[in-house]
Design a protein around this motif. Structure first.
Motif, PDB file in Angstrom:
ATOM      1  N   GLN A  17       0.905  -0.977  -0.024  1.00 39.74           N
ATOM      2  CA  GLN A  17      -0.182  -0.289   0.115  1.00 39.74           C
ATOM      3  C   GLN A  17       0.825   1.409  -0.155  1.00 39.74           C
ATOM      4  OE1 GLN A  17       0.198  -2.448   2.473  1.00 39.74           O
ATOM      5  NE2 GLN A  17      -1.940  -3.265   3.066  1.00 39.74           N
ATOM      6  N   PRO A  18       0.747   2.253  -0.823  1.00 42.51           N
ATOM      7  CA  PRO A  18       1.632   3.412  -0.911  1.00 42.51           C
ATOM      8  C   PRO A  18       1.547   4.211   0.563  1.00 42.51           C
ATOM      9  CG  PRO A  18      -0.018   3.243  -2.902  1.00 42.51           C
ATOM     10  CD  PRO A  18      -0.460   2.157  -2.159  1.00 42.51           C
ATOM     11  N   TRP A  19       0.183   4.245   1.216  1.00 39.47           N
ATOM     12  CA  TRP A  19       0.129   4.589   2.558  1.00 39.47           C
ATOM     13  C   TRP A  19       0.799   4.028   3.504  1.00 39.47           C
ATOM     14  CZ3 TRP A  19      -1.525   1.262   5.973  1.00 39.47           C
ATOM     15  CH2 TRP A  19      -2.400   0.271   5.580  1.00 39.47           C
ATOM     16  N   LEU A  20       1.268   2.583   3.389  1.00 38.67           N
ATOM     17  CA  LEU A  20       2.045   2.111   4.444  1.00 38.67           C
ATOM     18  C   LEU A  20       3.639   2.722   4.054  1.00 38.67           C
ATOM     19  CD1 LEU A  20       2.809   0.139   6.709  1.00 38.67           C
ATOM     20  CD2 LEU A  20       2.562  -1.787   4.973  1.00 38.67           C
ATOM     21  N   LYS A  21       3.888   2.892   2.829  1.00 37.86           N
ATOM     22  CA  LYS A  21       5.334   3.410   2.641  1.00 37.86           C
ATOM     23  C   LYS A  21       5.663   4.749   3.263  1.00 37.86           C
ATOM     24  CE  LYS A  21       6.323   0.584  -1.724  1.00 37.86           C
ATOM     25  NZ  LYS A  21       7.656  -0.140  -0.897  1.00 37.86           N
ATOM     26  N   ARG A  22       4.628   5.407   2.947  1.00 40.77           N
ATOM     27  CA  ARG A  22       4.489   6.938   3.504  1.00 40.77           C
ATOM     28  C   ARG A  22       4.457   6.841   4.803  1.00 40.77           C
ATOM     29  NH1 ARG A  22       4.368   6.862  -1.379  1.00 40.77           N
ATOM     30  NH2 ARG A  22       6.590   6.136  -0.937  1.00 40.77           N
ATOM     31  N   SER A  55      -2.174  10.837  12.839  1.00 45.59           N
ATOM     32  CA  SER A  55      -3.094  12.056  13.058  1.00 45.59           C
ATOM     33  C   SER A  55      -2.181  13.088  12.254  1.00 45.59           C
ATOM     34  CB  SER A  55      -2.984  12.405  14.666  1.00 45.59           C
ATOM     35  OG  SER A  55      -3.597  11.293  15.149  1.00 45.59           O
ATOM     36  N   MET A  56      -1.205  13.011  11.662  1.00 45.69           N
ATOM     37  CA  MET A  56      -0.560  14.279  11.018  1.00 45.69           C
ATOM     38  C   MET A  56      -1.447  14.813   9.817  1.00 45.69           C
ATOM     39  SD  MET A  56       3.388  12.791  10.813  1.00 45.69           S
ATOM     40  CE  MET A  56       4.501  12.602  12.270  1.00 45.69           C
ATOM     41  N   LEU A  57      -1.401  16.132   9.802  1.00 47.33           N
ATOM     42  CA  LEU A  57      -2.151  16.569   8.906  1.00 47.33           C
ATOM     43  C   LEU A  57      -1.490  17.447   7.948  1.00 47.33           C
ATOM     44  CD1 LEU A  57      -5.166  17.654  11.283  1.00 47.33           C
ATOM     45  CD2 LEU A  57      -5.245  15.769   9.608  1.00 47.33           C
ATOM     46  N   PHE A  58      -1.952  17.694   6.791  1.00 49.23           N
ATOM     47  CA  PHE A  58      -1.149  18.709   5.732  1.00 49.23           C
ATOM     48  C   PHE A  58      -1.069  19.977   6.471  1.00 49.23           C
ATOM     49  CE2 PHE A  58      -2.220  15.550   2.640  1.00 49.23           C
ATOM     50  CZ  PHE A  58      -0.881  15.362   2.056  1.00 49.23           C
ATOM     51  N   LYS A  59      -2.357  20.677   6.938  1.00 52.45           N
ATOM     52  CA  LYS A  59      -2.311  21.695   7.482  1.00 52.45           C
ATOM     53  C   LYS A  59      -1.272  22.129   8.713  1.00 52.45           C
ATOM     54  CE  LYS A  59      -5.892  21.341  11.269  1.00 52.45           C
ATOM     55  NZ  LYS A  59      -7.188  21.823  11.792  1.00 52.45           N
ATOM     56  N   ILE A  96       6.709  14.098   2.573  1.00 53.35           N
ATOM     57  CA  ILE A  96       5.107  14.984   2.778  1.00 53.35           C
ATOM     58  C   ILE A  96       4.683  15.366   1.260  1.00 53.35           C
ATOM     59  CG2 ILE A  96       4.183  17.156   3.523  1.00 53.35           C
ATOM     60  CD1 ILE A  96       6.126  16.972   5.888  1.00 53.35           C
ATOM     61  N   LYS A  97       5.748  15.694   0.479  1.00 61.11           N
ATOM     62  CA  LYS A  97       5.040  15.708  -1.014  1.00 61.11           C
ATOM     63  C   LYS A  97       4.761  14.553  -1.477  1.00 61.11           C
ATOM     64  CE  LYS A  97       7.096  17.626  -5.509  1.00 61.11           C
ATOM     65  NZ  LYS A  97       8.107  17.959  -6.106  1.00 61.11           N
ATOM     66  N   ARG A  98       5.400  13.255  -1.296  1.00 58.70           N
ATOM     67  CA  ARG A  98       4.870  12.100  -1.812  1.00 58.70           C
ATOM     68  C   ARG A  98       3.518  11.591  -1.160  1.00 58.70           C
ATOM     69  NH1 ARG A  98      10.143  11.149  -1.812  1.00 58.70           N
ATOM     70  NH2 ARG A  98      10.164  10.121   0.266  1.00 58.70           N
ATOM     71  N   CYS A  99       3.087  12.277   0.016  1.00 53.51           N
ATOM     72  CA  CYS A  99       1.730  11.895   0.619  1.00 53.51           C
ATOM     73  C   CYS A  99       0.740  12.571  -0.202  1.00 53.51           C
ATOM     74  CB  CYS A  99       1.767  12.547   2.045  1.00 53.51           C
ATOM     75  SG  CYS A  99       2.912  11.612   3.284  1.00 53.51           S
ATOM     76  N   ARG A 100       0.889  13.641  -0.989  1.00 53.58           N
ATOM     77  CA  ARG A 100      -0.305  14.290  -1.853  1.00 53.58           C
ATOM     78  C   ARG A 100      -0.442  13.338  -3.016  1.00 53.58           C
ATOM     79  NH1 ARG A 100      -2.059  18.665  -0.127  1.00 53.58           N
ATOM     80  NH2 ARG A 100      -0.986  20.170   1.232  1.00 53.58           N
ATOM     81  N   GLN A 108      -7.218  15.533   4.318  1.00 51.24           N
ATOM     82  CA  GLN A 108      -6.535  16.251   5.236  1.00 51.24           C
ATOM     83  C   GLN A 108      -5.090  15.664   5.811  1.00 51.24           C
ATOM     84  OE1 GLN A 108      -9.273  18.133   8.223  1.00 51.24           O
ATOM     85  NE2 GLN A 108     -10.897  17.172   7.463  1.00 51.24           N
ATOM     86  N   HIS A 109      -5.321  14.446   5.708  1.00 49.73           N
ATOM     87  CA  HIS A 109      -4.170  13.384   6.418  1.00 49.73           C
ATOM     88  C   HIS A 109      -3.116  13.200   5.371  1.00 49.73           C
ATOM     89  CE1 HIS A 109      -6.983  12.729   9.751  1.00 49.73           C
ATOM     90  NE2 HIS A 109      -7.972  12.915   9.126  1.00 49.73           N
ATOM     91  N   LEU A 110      -1.887  13.154   5.981  1.00 47.97           N
ATOM     92  CA  LEU A 110      -0.693  12.722   5.338  1.00 47.97           C
ATOM     93  C   LEU A 110      -0.625  11.328   4.822  1.00 47.97           C
ATOM     94  CD1 LEU A 110       0.328  15.465   6.522  1.00 47.97           C
ATOM     95  CD2 LEU A 110       2.618  14.486   6.748  1.00 47.97           C
ATOM     96  N   VAL A 111      -1.353  10.471   6.101  1.00 48.77           N
ATOM     97  CA  VAL A 111      -1.341   9.224   5.625  1.00 48.77           C
ATOM     98  C   VAL A 111      -2.977   8.775   5.646  1.00 48.77           C
ATOM     99  CG1 VAL A 111      -1.015   6.834   6.381  1.00 48.77           C
ATOM    100  CG2 VAL A 111       0.716   8.624   6.878  1.00 48.77           C
ATOM    101  N   HIS A 112      -3.263   8.311   4.296  1.00 48.76           N
ATOM    102  CA  HIS A 112      -4.805   8.265   4.045  1.00 48.76           C
ATOM    103  C   HIS A 112      -5.052   7.303   2.873  1.00 48.76           C
ATOM    104  CE1 HIS A 112      -3.213  11.371   1.008  1.00 48.76           C
ATOM    105  NE2 HIS A 112      -3.987  10.564   0.310  1.00 48.76           N
ATOM    106  N   HIS A 113      -6.049   6.861   3.121  1.00 43.97           N
ATOM    107  CA  HIS A 113      -6.590   5.775   2.081  1.00 43.97           C
ATOM    108  C   HIS A 113      -6.799   6.485   0.544  1.00 43.97           C
ATOM    109  CE1 HIS A 113      -7.661   2.276   4.514  1.00 43.97           C
ATOM    110  NE2 HIS A 113      -8.396   2.952   5.247  1.00 43.97           N
ATOM    111  N   SER A 114      -6.186   5.770  -0.383  1.00 41.90           N
ATOM    112  CA  SER A 114      -6.138   6.131  -2.019  1.00 41.90           C
ATOM    113  C   SER A 114      -7.411   5.742  -2.709  1.00 41.90           C
ATOM    114  CB  SER A 114      -4.855   5.958  -2.664  1.00 41.90           C
ATOM    115  OG  SER A 114      -3.764   6.700  -2.020  1.00 41.90           O
ATOM    116  N   ARG A 115      -8.088   4.723  -2.300  1.00 44.42           N
ATOM    117  CA  ARG A 115      -9.170   4.246  -2.814  1.00 44.42           C
ATOM    118  C   ARG A 115     -10.126   3.476  -1.747  1.00 44.42           C
ATOM    119  NH1 ARG A 115      -8.378  -1.555  -3.782  1.00 44.42           N
ATOM    120  NH2 ARG A 115      -6.283  -2.193  -3.171  1.00 44.42           N
TER     121      ARG A 115
END
Length: 367
Positions: A200-205, A222-226, A263-267, A273-280
């Protein structure tokens, strides 16, 4: 019955009167020991008042032996249930400004104590009761829990003494259970092998953030982009409330990563809002939603087991979990000249040293 020999700290006191100083708050408490029954009576922290009561009691004992049996009997007082004291203790710890996670853990442990000593008068709970409970936990393989409950019980009784609910602390003379660390440390080679198996990409991040920032699983989820502003990632640790500003320039040569790049790859294509999130969409989780903690741990364990199954790493009966990346981060940053204590948000170097200990998992180079 002759009084017991006087200790050095009590030689200036009349017979049967004893003092004890609470090391935590420096307050000295006085107790009177009935020379016939051996029962201890708390007299509070006022020395003059304690002296007067002791002299009066000794005079009665000497002049009217017929009263000895009556004075030695338990004093008539309303029942002081341990469960009732725990309700007051909840109020005491609520004023200590503890982190929400710490309060939740304490609340659950207090619930356990309420059930364990339900219906007992606080003065009737002795050392043998406490020791039996703590030893039972240790024998069940819960040595760490035994130590935690001992620490809690000790504080519960110290506060009860200060409030006049009891005269002694039955926990003081008990021994803390010895804890044998079972979980294996995560090495750099293991981390790379697990990272390669992360599907999973989110696991790598999440793994990148864990090894770069050294933060706990809860804080990474809990990390957020804001929270990324002024060239820093702002983190308020959920367990301790510690506030950290992590520079985006933080990097690790050993894994060829830097925080700004991660952090850039998290987008991605999903707005979140979350750095680590589901993509699908996965089960009930919609794209953009944060990853649940259990899901994060399970995905890491699956990648670890795949790496072990292919022979890339060797794991034992207690393989490293996601949390072990915090220890690895401390060791990697220290090796590259950065202060792991500041990174991990520890108040003491002693705690950081625990995380820096590889527990024999790594070779030590000697020039």
């Amino acid at each position: 019955m002759a009084p017991r020999p006087r200790k050095t700290g009590s030689k200036d006191l009349p017979p049967n009167l004893y003092r004890k100083t609470d090391k935590r708050n420096g307050v000295t408490y006085y107790t009177y020991r009935d020379p016939v029954s051996g029962r201890m009576f708390g007299l509070g922290s006022d020395k003059d008042a304690a002296l007067r009561e002791a002299h009066a009691a000794n005079a009665v004992m000497a002049s009217r032996p017929a009263l000895v049996e009556r004075m030695s009997a338990p004093p008539a007082r309303p029942a002081r249930l341990f469960a009732d004291w725990l309700q007051r203790y909840r109020q005491i710890i609520a004023e200590r400004d503890l982190a929400p996670a710490t309060m939740r853990n304490l609340g659950m442990r207090i619930n356990v104590l309420e059930k364990r000593f339900a219906g007992r008068d606080i003065a009737d709970i002795g050392t043998i009761d406490v020791a039996d409970y703590l030893t039972g936990l240790a024998r069940e393989g819960k040595a760490q829990m035994s130590r935690a409950m001992r620490s809690l019980l000790r504080d519960v009784f110290m506060e009860a003494m200060a409030a006049g609910w009891t005269a002694t602390n039955p926990v003081e003379v008990t021994k803390a259970a010895k804890v044998k660390i079972k979980r294996e440390r995560l090495t750099l080679e293991m981390w790379k092998a697990i990272y390669a198996e992360a599907r999973q990409p989110w696991l790598k991040r999440a793994m990148e953030l864990a090894v770069l920032t050294g933060q706990r699983r809860e804080d990474i989820a809990s990390m957020l982009f804001k929270d990324v502003r002024d060239d820093h990632l702002h983190v308020v640790q959920s367990k301790t409330g510690q506030r950290l500003r992590l520079g985006l320039s933080i990097s690790l040569q050993s894994v060829a990563l830097d925080l700004a790049g991660t952090i850039k790859r998290c987008r991605d294509r999903v707005v979140s809002q979350h750095l680590v999130h589901h993509s699908r969409t996965i089960s009930k989780a919609a794209p953009g939603q944060p990853i649940m903690l259990d899901t994060l741990s399970k995905a890491f364990a699956e990648a670890r087991d795949r790496a072990a199954g292919k022979g890339a790493i060797t794991i034992g009966d207690n393989p490293p979990t996601f949390h072990e990346q915090r220890s690895l981060a401390a060791r990697l940053h220290a090796a590259e000249g950065r202060d792991p204590q500041a990174l991990l948000g520890h108040k003491s170097a002693k705690m950081t040293d625990i995380y820096r200990d590889s527990r024999g998992a790594e070779w030590i180079d000697v020039a």
